[in-house]
Design a protein around this motif. Structure first.
Motif, PDB file in Angstrom:
ATOM      1  N   VAL A 108       9.808  -1.982   1.898  1.00 47.16           N
ATOM      2  CA  VAL A 108       8.778  -2.738   1.011  1.00 47.16           C
ATOM      3  C   VAL A 108       7.477  -2.543   1.847  1.00 47.16           C
ATOM      4  O   VAL A 108       7.471  -2.168   3.160  1.00 47.16           O
ATOM      5  N   VAL A 109       6.480  -2.782   1.267  1.00 49.65           N
ATOM      6  CA  VAL A 109       5.191  -2.778   2.057  1.00 49.65           C
ATOM      7  C   VAL A 109       4.400  -4.125   1.945  1.00 49.65           C
ATOM      8  O   VAL A 109       4.123  -4.701   0.602  1.00 49.65           O
ATOM      9  N   ALA A 110       4.176  -4.683   3.132  1.00 54.22           N
ATOM     10  CA  ALA A 110       3.781  -6.435   2.984  1.00 54.22           C
ATOM     11  C   ALA A 110       2.205  -6.219   3.642  1.00 54.22           C
ATOM     12  O   ALA A 110       1.815  -5.480   4.529  1.00 54.22           O
ATOM     13  N   LEU A 164       0.530 -13.872   1.469  1.00 56.12           N
ATOM     14  CA  LEU A 164       1.261 -12.481   1.518  1.00 56.12           C
ATOM     15  C   LEU A 164       1.712 -12.035   0.285  1.00 56.12           C
ATOM     16  O   LEU A 164       1.973 -12.444  -0.841  1.00 56.12           O
ATOM     17  N   ALA A 165       1.378 -10.479   0.232  1.00 55.88           N
ATOM     18  CA  ALA A 165       1.711  -9.745  -1.007  1.00 55.88           C
ATOM     19  C   ALA A 165       2.621  -8.659  -0.364  1.00 55.88           C
ATOM     20  O   ALA A 165       2.573  -8.009   0.618  1.00 55.88           O
ATOM     21  N   VAL A 166       3.702  -8.478  -1.201  1.00 57.04           N
ATOM     22  CA  VAL A 166       4.812  -7.584  -0.869  1.00 57.04           C
ATOM     23  C   VAL A 166       4.994  -6.454  -2.083  1.00 57.04           C
ATOM     24  O   VAL A 166       5.321  -6.978  -3.207  1.00 57.04           O
ATOM     25  N   PHE A 167       4.622  -5.391  -1.734  1.00 55.22           N
ATOM     26  CA  PHE A 167       5.044  -4.201  -3.035  1.00 55.22           C
ATOM     27  C   PHE A 167       6.531  -3.584  -2.631  1.00 55.22           C
ATOM     28  O   PHE A 167       6.758  -3.487  -1.471  1.00 55.22           O
ATOM     29  N   PHE A 168       7.220  -3.426  -3.555  1.00 52.28           N
ATOM     30  CA  PHE A 168       8.517  -2.859  -3.478  1.00 52.28           C
ATOM     31  C   PHE A 168       8.563  -1.146  -3.695  1.00 52.28           C
ATOM     32  O   PHE A 168       7.719  -0.738  -4.423  1.00 52.28           O
ATOM     33  N   ALA A 169       9.655  -0.774  -3.348  1.00 50.98           N
ATOM     34  CA  ALA A 169       9.460   0.944  -3.439  1.00 50.98           C
ATOM     35  C   ALA A 169       9.563   1.411  -4.473  1.00 50.98           C
ATOM     36  O   ALA A 169      10.076   0.963  -5.465  1.00 50.98           O
ATOM     37  N   GLY A 170       8.518   2.637  -4.755  1.00 50.62           N
ATOM     38  CA  GLY A 170       8.516   3.149  -6.060  1.00 50.62           C
ATOM     39  C   GLY A 170       7.730   4.319  -5.756  1.00 50.62           C
ATOM     40  O   GLY A 170       7.178   4.578  -4.650  1.00 50.62           O
ATOM     41  N   ASP A 171       6.994   5.052  -6.746  1.00 49.50           N
ATOM     42  CA  ASP A 171       6.388   6.087  -6.635  1.00 49.50           C
ATOM     43  C   ASP A 171       4.900   5.819  -6.346  1.00 49.50           C
ATOM     44  O   ASP A 171       4.276   6.634  -5.781  1.00 49.50           O
ATOM     45  N   TYR A 172       4.713   4.596  -6.698  1.00 50.87           N
ATOM     46  CA  TYR A 172       2.998   4.286  -6.280  1.00 50.87           C
ATOM     47  C   TYR A 172       2.886   3.387  -5.328  1.00 50.87           C
ATOM     48  O   TYR A 172       1.725   2.606  -5.338  1.00 50.87           O
ATOM     49  N   SER A 173       3.988   2.708  -4.535  1.00 55.06           N
ATOM     50  CA  SER A 173       3.972   1.537  -3.638  1.00 55.06           C
ATOM     51  C   SER A 173       2.642   1.853  -2.814  1.00 55.06           C
ATOM     52  O   SER A 173       1.981   0.886  -2.486  1.00 55.06           O
ATOM     53  N   THR A 174       2.270   2.975  -1.995  1.00 55.70           N
ATOM     54  CA  THR A 174       1.555   3.195  -1.225  1.00 55.70           C
ATOM     55  C   THR A 174       0.168   3.123  -1.860  1.00 55.70           C
ATOM     56  O   THR A 174      -0.810   2.249  -1.389  1.00 55.70           O
ATOM     57  N   ALA A 223      -0.496  -0.654  -2.859  1.00 53.21           N
ATOM     58  CA  ALA A 223      -0.766  -1.358  -1.731  1.00 53.21           C
ATOM     59  C   ALA A 223      -2.388  -1.080  -1.372  1.00 53.21           C
ATOM     60  O   ALA A 223      -3.329  -2.097  -1.056  1.00 53.21           O
ATOM     61  N   ARG A 224      -2.641   0.237  -1.167  1.00 49.07           N
ATOM     62  CA  ARG A 224      -4.195   0.352  -0.925  1.00 49.07           C
ATOM     63  C   ARG A 224      -5.206  -0.115  -2.050  1.00 49.07           C
ATOM     64  O   ARG A 224      -6.263  -0.422  -1.676  1.00 49.07           O
ATOM     65  N   LYS A 225      -4.706  -0.071  -3.449  1.00 49.04           N
ATOM     66  CA  LYS A 225      -5.842  -0.607  -4.349  1.00 49.04           C
ATOM     67  C   LYS A 225      -5.910  -2.155  -4.224  1.00 49.04           C
ATOM     68  O   LYS A 225      -6.913  -2.453  -4.047  1.00 49.04           O
ATOM     69  N   LEU A 226      -4.760  -2.648  -3.904  1.00 47.63           N
ATOM     70  CA  LEU A 226      -5.150  -4.021  -3.712  1.00 47.63           C
ATOM     71  C   LEU A 226      -5.887  -4.400  -2.392  1.00 47.63           C
ATOM     72  O   LEU A 226      -6.761  -5.480  -2.499  1.00 47.63           O
TER      73      LEU A 226
END
Length: 317
Positions: A264-266, A204-214, A217-220
Motif C-alpha cells: 500500500v502507499v500511505a 491519512l490516505a492509503v492507496f492499495f496496490a494496482g496499476d495506478y497506485s503510484t 498517490a502523486r495525483k492526490l
C-alpha cells in the motif's frame, strides 16, 4: 571484465566529472581524495563510499545498498539510498532520500533536506535499485555519538534551493541529462518530515496496490499541495490482514481483499481542514478507486499514529 578504474573518481581537483545514465548499471563506486570538484553519478549503483573529500558538490543517483561518507568536510550533496552513514565528517549539507534511518557518527555541522530532483531515467533507476519513492526518512537522523548540550545536525532551510548547493553540470557530456530541480517535478514527493507542522490537523490516505497506485498517490499529492496542504510523510509497505485490523479498525474487512495485490502507499497531510479536503478530492478525482481516508478530524491523528507506528515496526525503525 570490470575495471575498477571505471567506477572510481580519485585524487581530482577543481574538476567536473560524472557518469551518464546506463554507465554504472548497479556496480559499486568509489569517490576519494577529491577537492573542489563537481561530481555527478546519474545512474543506480550497488554501494558508494566517499572518503577524504573536501569542498565538493556531489549528486548520487539511487544506491541499492549503503552510501558511506568518511572524513569529508564542506561538501554539498544530493543522495538517494537504502542506508546513509557518515563518520568523522564536518559540515555536510545533504538533500536526502533514505529508506532507513540515516546514521551519523563522530560528525558535526550536518544539515539535511528532502531529496528534490528529476531527470527522465531516474524513476527506472529507483526501481532497478529496489527503492520506493515513498520510503524516505530523510529527517529522522540517528546520531551515534551525541555530545550533551550540543547538536551535531539540523535541517536545511525549508526554502533551500537545490541548485544553490549542487549546481547543474557544466560539462558538455553531462549537459545531455535533462535535469529539473523544480519541487513539483521531483521524483521523490517532498515531505515536511520532522519540521514543525502547520496545523494540528492531519489526515491519512492509503492507496492499495494496482496499476495506478503510484500515479494516484502523486495525483492526490499534487491536488492537496495545490490547495495549500503540507505532505508530512509517505510510506510504501506490505500489509497483512491483522495489520489492517490494527490500522483501519472497523473498515478493515473492506480493504483486506486488496492487500494480496502488493504494498500500500500511505500519505499524511497536514493543515486546517485537511480531512475534509482529502475526502472531497478523493470523491471528485478517484471515484472508482478504493482509498482509505480518515473519517474525521477526531480520528485522523490516531489513524496516522496507527499506520506509521505499524510501518516503523515492520521496517525495524
Amino acid at each position: 571484465q570490470i575495471d575498477p578504474k571505471d567506477y572510481t573518481f580519485s585524487g581530482l581537483k577543481d574538476e567536473t566529472v560524472g557518469r551518464l545514465p546506463g554507465k554504472v548499471a548497479g556496480q559499486q563506486f568509489v569517490i576519494q581524495d577529491c577537492e573542489n570538484c563537481n561530481i555527478y553519478i546519474f545512474d543506480h549503483s550497488a554501494t558508494i563510499t566517499i572518503d577524504d573529500c573536501v569542498n565538493c558538490r556531489i549528486f548520487l543517483g539511487p544506491i541499492k545498498g549503503s552510501v558511506f561518507f568518511r572524513d569529508c568536510k564542506d561538501c554539498k550533496c544530493i543522495v538517494a539510498c537504502q542506508q546513509f552513514r557518515t563518520r568523522d565528517c564536518r559540515k555536510l549539507e545533504v538533500f536526502l532520500c533514505c529508506a532507513t534511518q540515516p546514521i551519523i557518527e563522530s560528525s558535526t555541522g550536518m544539515k539535511f533536506g528532502c531529496f528534490q530532483y528529476y531527470y527522465p531515467e531516474l524513476a527506472l533507476q529507483f526501481k532497478d535499485a529496489g527503492l520506493s519513492i515513498f520510503n524516505n526518512t530523510w529527517s529522522n537522523i540517528h546520531d551515534f555519538t551525541p555530545v550533551s548540550g550540543e547538536n551535531n545536525w539540523g535541517l536545511l532551510p525549508e526554502n533551500a534551493v537545490v541548485q544553490d548547493y549542487v549546481p547543474l553540470p557544466s560539462s558538455e557530456e553531462l549537459k545531455a541529462v535533462r535535469i529539473s530541480t523544480e519541487a513539483t517535478r521531483s521524483i521523490i514527493p517532498i515531505t515536511q518530515g520532522r519540521r514543525q507542522k502547520c496545523s494540528d490537523e492531519s489526515c491519512l490516505a492509503v492507496f492499495f496496490a494496482g496499476d495506478y497506485s503510484t500515479a494516484n498517490a502523486r495525483k492526490l499529492i499534487d491536488e492537496m499541495s495545490g490547495k495549500g496542504f503540507q505532505l508530512v510523510q509517505t510510506k510504501e509497505i506490505s500489509m497483512k490482514a491483522e495489520d489492517a485490523h490494527r490500522v483501519f479498525k472497523q473498515c478493515a474487512s473492506e480493504f483486506i481483499p486488496l492487500l494480496d495485490k502488493g504494498p500500500v502507499v500511505a500519505l499524511e497531510f497536514s493543515g486546517d481542514g485537511a480531512v475534509e479536503a482529502c475526502q472531497s478530492t478523493i470523491n471528485d478525482v478517484f471515484s472508482g478507486t478504493k482509498v482509505f481516508v480518515s473519517e474525521s478530524k477526531a480520528s485522523a491523528s490516531q489513524d496516522v499514529d496507527n499506520f506509521f507506528n505499524f510501518a516503523d515496526m515492520q521496517m525495524g525503525m
